[in-house]
Design a protein around this motif. Sequence first.
Motif, PDB file in Angstrom:
ATOM      1  N   THR A 179     -77.125 -24.613  49.665  1.00 39.69           N
ATOM      2  CA  THR A 179     -76.539 -25.016  48.380  1.00 39.69           C
ATOM      3  C   THR A 179     -77.472 -25.935  47.613  1.00 39.69           C
ATOM      4  O   THR A 179     -77.522 -25.894  46.386  1.00 39.69           O
ATOM      5  N   ASN A 180     -78.228 -26.754  48.328  1.00 39.77           N
ATOM      6  CA  ASN A 180     -79.233 -27.597  47.674  1.00 39.77           C
ATOM      7  C   ASN A 180     -80.248 -26.733  46.930  1.00 39.77           C
ATOM      8  O   ASN A 180     -80.584 -26.999  45.764  1.00 39.77           O
ATOM      9  N   ASP A 181     -80.735 -25.701  47.593  1.00 36.14           N
ATOM     10  CA  ASP A 181     -81.755 -24.842  46.983  1.00 36.14           C
ATOM     11  C   ASP A 181     -81.208 -24.077  45.792  1.00 36.14           C
ATOM     12  O   ASP A 181     -81.901 -23.900  44.784  1.00 36.14           O
ATOM     13  N   VAL A 182     -79.957 -23.621  45.899  1.00 38.45           N
ATOM     14  CA  VAL A 182     -79.341 -22.911  44.779  1.00 38.45           C
ATOM     15  C   VAL A 182     -79.216 -23.822  43.569  1.00 38.45           C
ATOM     16  O   VAL A 182     -79.554 -23.445  42.442  1.00 38.45           O
ATOM     17  N   ASP A 197     -88.959 -26.372  54.610  1.00 36.79           N
ATOM     18  CA  ASP A 197     -89.454 -27.706  54.257  1.00 36.79           C
ATOM     19  C   ASP A 197     -88.274 -28.670  54.306  1.00 36.79           C
ATOM     20  O   ASP A 197     -87.657 -29.004  53.301  1.00 36.79           O
ATOM     21  N   ARG A 198     -87.951 -29.132  55.502  1.00 41.74           N
ATOM     22  CA  ARG A 198     -86.700 -29.851  55.741  1.00 41.74           C
ATOM     23  C   ARG A 198     -86.654 -31.225  55.093  1.00 41.74           C
ATOM     24  O   ARG A 198     -85.569 -31.792  54.898  1.00 41.74           O
ATOM     25  N   ASN A 199     -87.778 -31.773  54.749  1.00 42.26           N
ATOM     26  CA  ASN A 199     -87.803 -33.114  54.169  1.00 42.26           C
ATOM     27  C   ASN A 199     -88.332 -33.109  52.741  1.00 42.26           C
ATOM     28  O   ASN A 199     -88.955 -34.071  52.297  1.00 42.26           O
ATOM     29  N   ASN A 200     -88.065 -32.022  52.006  1.00 42.00           N
ATOM     30  CA  ASN A 200     -88.510 -32.000  50.620  1.00 42.00           C
ATOM     31  C   ASN A 200     -87.740 -33.064  49.823  1.00 42.00           C
ATOM     32  O   ASN A 200     -86.598 -33.414  50.129  1.00 42.00           O
ATOM     33  N   GLU A 201     -88.378 -33.564  48.799  1.00 44.35           N
ATOM     34  CA  GLU A 201     -87.843 -34.720  48.069  1.00 44.35           C
ATOM     35  C   GLU A 201     -86.478 -34.430  47.437  1.00 44.35           C
ATOM     36  O   GLU A 201     -85.587 -35.279  47.448  1.00 44.35           O
ATOM     37  N   TYR A 203     -84.083 -32.414  48.422  1.00 44.51           N
ATOM     38  CA  TYR A 203     -83.018 -32.428  49.423  1.00 44.51           C
ATOM     39  C   TYR A 203     -82.715 -33.846  49.886  1.00 44.51           C
ATOM     40  O   TYR A 203     -81.547 -34.241  50.013  1.00 44.51           O
ATOM     41  N   LEU A 204     -83.739 -34.634  50.137  1.00 43.51           N
ATOM     42  CA  LEU A 204     -83.539 -36.003  50.608  1.00 43.51           C
ATOM     43  C   LEU A 204     -82.825 -36.848  49.561  1.00 43.51           C
ATOM     44  O   LEU A 204     -81.931 -37.642  49.884  1.00 43.51           O
ATOM     45  N   MET A 205     -83.201 -36.679  48.296  1.00 50.83           N
ATOM     46  CA  MET A 205     -82.532 -37.417  47.226  1.00 50.83           C
ATOM     47  C   MET A 205     -81.085 -36.935  47.057  1.00 50.83           C
ATOM     48  O   MET A 205     -80.185 -37.729  46.764  1.00 50.83           O
ATOM     49  N   GLY A 206     -80.869 -35.644  47.238  1.00 58.02           N
ATOM     50  CA  GLY A 206     -79.518 -35.115  47.163  1.00 58.02           C
ATOM     51  C   GLY A 206     -78.632 -35.669  48.262  1.00 58.02           C
ATOM     52  O   GLY A 206     -77.487 -36.068  48.015  1.00 58.02           O
ATOM     53  N   LYS A 207     -79.154 -35.724  49.481  1.00 57.60           N
ATOM     54  CA  LYS A 207     -78.404 -36.299  50.598  1.00 57.60           C
ATOM     55  C   LYS A 207     -78.079 -37.761  50.334  1.00 57.60           C
ATOM     56  O   LYS A 207     -76.985 -38.238  50.624  1.00 57.60           O
ATOM     57  N   ASP A 242     -83.299 -45.528  42.892  1.00 58.57           N
ATOM     58  CA  ASP A 242     -84.209 -44.429  43.243  1.00 58.57           C
ATOM     59  C   ASP A 242     -83.583 -43.070  42.925  1.00 58.57           C
ATOM     60  O   ASP A 242     -84.237 -42.191  42.357  1.00 58.57           O
ATOM     61  N   VAL A 243     -82.308 -42.911  43.291  1.00 58.76           N
ATOM     62  CA  VAL A 243     -81.610 -41.643  43.044  1.00 58.76           C
ATOM     63  C   VAL A 243     -81.448 -41.416  41.551  1.00 58.76           C
ATOM     64  O   VAL A 243     -81.745 -40.327  41.026  1.00 58.76           O
TER      65      VAL A 243
END
Length: 530
Positions: A179-182, A197-201, A203-207, A242-243
């Motif tokens: 869902t992050n990628d979509v 790429d499990r630690n892409n920026e 995704y990390l910011m979304g989490k 940051d977010v």
Amino acid sequence: MWWIVAAVAAVSLWYWLFIRPHKYWLERGVKPVTSGFLMGDTLRAFLRQQSLADMVEMVYKTSPNTRYTGSYQFFQPILLIKDPDLIKQITVKDFDHFLDHRNVFPEDSEPIFSKNLFSLSGKKWRDMRSTLSPAFTSSKMKYMFTLILQSGEQFVNYFLKKDENFITVEMKDTLTRFTNDVIANTAFGVECDSLSDRNNEFYLMGKEAINFTGFWKNLRFFGLILMPKIAKFFKLTIFSKDVSDFFTNLVTSNIQSREKHGIVRPDMIHLLLEARKNGLKHDEKQLVQDAGFAAVEESEIHKDPKNTKLKITDQDITAQALVFFFAGFDSVAALMCFMAHELAVNPDVQKKLLLEVDETLDFCKGKITYEALLGMKYMDMVVSETLRKWPNAVVSDRVCTKAYTIEPKFPDEEPVHLDINDAVSFPVYGIHRDPHYYPEPERFDPERFNDENKVNINPYTYMPFGAGPRNCIGSRFALLETKTLFFYILSHFELVPVEKTQIPLVLSKTQLNLSSENGFWLGLRKRCKI
């Protein structure tokens, strides 16, 4: 004597602050009144002794055979509306008395958050909803379908490349990456591969944006709700700097690049830029007759060309993209997790859906189309039943914006007078699990939504995306995204329980959103096609 005066003053203050607020509904003739000491009905959920969904169902069942009951969230009195006809009356017929959602956070606590569609109120909401509404029609969904397909193919190819016959996965982590990628692709114009790429920026910011766990984050969250003035003094915000800066800069730079270089992508930012430049028009004719049973129809008030054309700023676009992220990242992933779980533990249901997937794949000669996907009746039945049993929005609310009276219907009722700013709520989770509306509610039965049965369902006993003009604007997108992913998964894999699969599933008491206590562990077993 001074201690007597002090004691009387202390008792009086205690009564005024902690006891009197919980007499609000009793004084208005609403019986029976559910109440919990200090925290209201939310006490056990606040103490993490009960999930929010279980709390809603408990309160719903507290006073059977009543149209409404009084409840309390902390010290906030909320009238719980249980009767489908009364829900329709409030959300549709008398909508002008209940325009707004309850604004949990103070308006100026977060500039981006306060400008999103969910948080806006009154005329600002009407104008923004009318402006954005044409961007979520079926033709616009087809416009973005190619981007969703890319993410679906990318997702399933990640597991196919492993070249293993059986793969054990925790679905919540896996599906939030999808869902992050979509959303990154369709709302922000950013291509991600969060499985590889499990630690892409992004995704990390979304989490980080949706993470409200931990002492200090909980303190900030509840401080904004319970003590908005103090929170404002200390400049507490919903998102970290940051977010907030990340998403603002991402959208702003994206817009600047597109306008400078004439870049056009079939995504949400492009549609919002078009709305800002020329305005968008509603489709007179839907491309697909029915996007799904759960899809909500857009109210005619949002299609009225007389409504003000809103001037959309970059910050407005950022706010809408961000709320789109919030709704899509966790909520849609949760829908997918519950659907995957139900398919795994109900192999007879999965077998029928696999057959439909194979037939559709053959019909499309190996390449799924928008029309073919939305024409899959059993797929829609499975999604609809998942949303019935596991609705993400376990409760919905409205705020009284004009004085209103609920007239008595039965001999034991009195007129209930609601003042401006009084809140009402609709216990979606309780209604969806009421055996009066859905026999054997704990049983997962997609046949409730077949052509013969679905016509008998009262629309106001089925509200996974809300009701009335203030329903969820993104229902079509959520359904399209979910169906696309499961089409890809089931084209290549079966979903099966594994040792760590929790059966029966128990809801988490520590998360605000609907989730499983021990995660969603399932197996992907490669299909052997002849």
